[in-house]
Design a protein around this motif. Structure first.
Motif, PDB file in Angstrom:
ATOM      1  N   LYS A 166       0.835  -1.207   0.000  1.00  0.00           N
ATOM      2  CA  LYS A 166       0.000   0.000   0.000  1.00  0.00           C
ATOM      3  C   LYS A 166       0.870   1.256   0.000  1.00  0.00           C
ATOM      4  O   LYS A 166       0.574   2.234  -0.707  1.00  0.00           O
ATOM      5  CB  LYS A 166      -0.933  -0.006   1.201  1.00  0.00           C
ATOM      6  N   ILE A 167       1.939   1.253   0.790  1.00  0.00           N
ATOM      7  CA  ILE A 167       2.850   2.400   0.833  1.00  0.00           C
ATOM      8  C   ILE A 167       3.487   2.625  -0.533  1.00  0.00           C
ATOM      9  O   ILE A 167       3.560   3.760  -1.039  1.00  0.00           O
ATOM     10  CB  ILE A 167       3.918   2.183   1.916  1.00  0.00           C
ATOM     11  N   ASN A 168       3.948   1.545  -1.161  1.00  0.00           N
ATOM     12  CA  ASN A 168       4.563   1.671  -2.496  1.00  0.00           C
ATOM     13  C   ASN A 168       3.564   2.185  -3.521  1.00  0.00           C
ATOM     14  O   ASN A 168       3.899   3.015  -4.378  1.00  0.00           O
ATOM     15  CB  ASN A 168       5.125   0.322  -2.944  1.00  0.00           C
ATOM     16  N   GLN A 169       2.300   1.683  -3.438  1.00  0.00           N
ATOM     17  CA  GLN A 169       1.279   2.119  -4.381  1.00  0.00           C
ATOM     18  C   GLN A 169       0.930   3.593  -4.185  1.00  0.00           C
ATOM     19  O   GLN A 169       0.786   4.341  -5.162  1.00  0.00           O
ATOM     20  CB  GLN A 169       0.026   1.250  -4.218  1.00  0.00           C
ATOM     21  N   LEU A 170       0.808   4.012  -2.929  1.00  0.00           N
ATOM     22  CA  LEU A 170       0.514   5.423  -2.660  1.00  0.00           C
ATOM     23  C   LEU A 170       1.636   6.330  -3.159  1.00  0.00           C
ATOM     24  O   LEU A 170       1.380   7.390  -3.762  1.00  0.00           O
ATOM     25  CB  LEU A 170       0.300   5.633  -1.151  1.00  0.00           C
TER      26      LEU A 170
END
Length: 489
Positions: free
Chosen positions: A48-52
């Protein structure tokens, strides 16, 4: 001094005995499920962090472009409809392949231009539907359409800005949650040296020595007049072209890496850029020269396609070198993004360079074909005498009269036959020889004779002599066989 153990507060440590479950459920299974749940949540948070972060980076690229279009539409000095249509047409006809990391540049919807085009098309559909439901006079439609386009783009600027801010807040929260517990990813080894020395710089392209050889051209003379004194053959040095100082010449060699680089098709900038990144020994001193030498050799052997590829790849390296330290990245970025001006300049330079190389190959072959070839040249035995040419103006007139001293014993009909024969001989010559004879310049006639084979040139000289077109002060005339008449005493 009390010890501070607060740094261990974030360490997630548990004993298997802390895990309580139903007495009928195997305790080891409960431990494994708990561990799996912890690891799955960690991986989900990482993803999720990478996608954000990826979404924020992408939106930060698009936001300035959307703002620029919205500001232009709000400008009253331009026609908003024409400007909007021009932007859509440009994105449709000349899309760039620049895209976020990990996206496929071959899919337009994954590139920055493709995303912007989808947005503009969506704005067009929304505005058109809005105008269809409103009762607007036909004369006011264009003005209303421009205002609606500007308002819709301004709304998207606000939405995109808000979206970036929301994602940043969510990213901060996820990162804070991630830092609450120390995991194995946060463990770093101390006091260990992980320094890896950089790879050594690749060596320049090797050169092969071409030994300079000195050739001698024998110049012989074929005597037309047996009574004239014969000349001894002379010899003049004919050094290898490009080796005037008679020193060893060196040519850059094509390394295996450069051979692979030369096989990349013309115009495939992405493949060339990837190849340079993977092979450091391609972008080295002398590489572009080695490719040009290979192009010349291939063109001489009739391998035109490979020669064009060598010229193309050589120019790629030359352009990168001219752009400075970060030249390769700057150059290939422009070419892969489809910068029309940069591509046109490079393509024109490429075609001109290849055409020039082709002409040099043809000239080199012609020089090689004529090197050492025997020629017939007219040279006066006595340097003080001059060779001239009596070129007839036309056939003899019908009423031929002979006047002047010494003409009393001449037969008019015999003179007519001689003049007619001279005219017929002159007309039998080629156009270039006729033009050279009319100039009455010996050098011009020798140029034409030099292009003929020996037997043809001998017949021409004999015909000139028999017809009386060739004129000289004495009988000491010889034709010189050889390319140059230099060195003849």
């Amino acid at each position: 001094m009390p010890l501070n153990y607060s740094k261990w507060d974030q360490l997630e440590v548990s004993d298997d005995s802390d895990i309580e479950g139903h007495p009928n459920v195997d305790h080891k299974s409960l431990v494994r499920w708990r561990q799996r749940d912890i690891h799955e949540k960690r991986e989900q948070r990482k993803a999720k962090i990478n996608q954000l972060q990826a979404n924020i980076d992408c939106d930060n690229v698009l936001l300035p472009r959307v703002k620029a279009i919205a500001n232009k539409l709000a400008d009253s000095s331009i026609d908003p409809i024409s400007y909007f249509n021009s932007q859509v047409e440009k994105l449709e006809k000349e899309p760039s392949k620049d895209c976020p990391p990990g996206n496929d540049p071959s899919k337009s919807e994954q590139t920055y231009d493709g995303m912007l085009l989808i947005l503009l098309r969506g704005v067009t559909d929304v505005v058109k539907k809005r105008l269809q439901t409103a009762n607007i006079a036909e004369s006011e439609k264009d003005a209303r359409l421009g205002k609606e386009l500007a308002a819709e783009m301004a709304m998207h600027v606000k939405q995109l800005t808000k979206s970036i801010d929301d994602k940043k807040r969510e990213l901060d929260e996820e990162q804070k949650e991630q830092k609450k517990k120390i995991t194995s990813d946060d463990i770093h080894e101390g006091f260990t040296n992980k320094y890896v020395p950089p790879a050594p710089e690749p060596q320049p392209v090797p050169h092969s020595k071409l030994k300079g050889t000195q050739k001698k051209t024998e110049t012989t003379y074929e005597v037309l007049n047996p009574k004239a004194s014969s000349s001894a053959p002379t010899s003049a040095p004919n050094p290898t072209p490009g080796n005037d100082d008679d020193e060893d010449a060196e040519l850059p060699q094509l390394t295996p890496a450069l051979e692979g680089f030369a096989k990349i098709p013309v115009g495939d900038y992405e493949k060339s850029w990837s190849y340079i990144q993977a092979h450091r020994d391609v972008y080295v001193p002398g590489a572009s020269d080695a490719l040009l030498v290979a192009a010349f050799t291939s063109q001489s052997e009739g391998k035109k396609k490979y020669a064009r590829q060598c010229v193309h790849q050589s120019l790629l390296l030359q352009y990168c070198e001219k752009l400075g330290r970060d030249g390769p990245r700057m150059f290939f970025k422009k070419m892969m993004m489809g910068d029309k001006r940069a591509i046109d300049i490079f393509q024109n330079d490429f075609e001109n360079t290849y055409n020039h190389l082709s002409e040099r190959v043809l000239a080199s072959k012609a020089e090689a074909a004529t090197a050492g070839q025997e020629q017939i040249q007219l040279v006066a035995e006595d340097p003080s005498s001059k060779i001239s040419f009596n070129v007839p103006d036309g056939p003899p007139p019908e009423n031929l009269t002979l006047e002047g001293p010494g003409t009393e014993d001449l037969d008019v009909e015999e003179v007519r036959k001689a003049l007619q024969m001279r005219w017929d001989v002159f007309n039998s010559f080629t156009k270039d020889l006729q033009d050279a004879l009319k100039t009455n310049e010996l050098d011009e006639v020798n140029k034409v004779l030099g292009k003929m084979d020996i037997s043809t040139a001998e017949n021409v000289v004999q015909s000139l002599n028999i017809a009386g077109i060739l004129s000289f002060s004495d009988d000491a005339i010889r034709d010189q066989t050889g390319i140059e008449a230099e060195g003849v005493d």
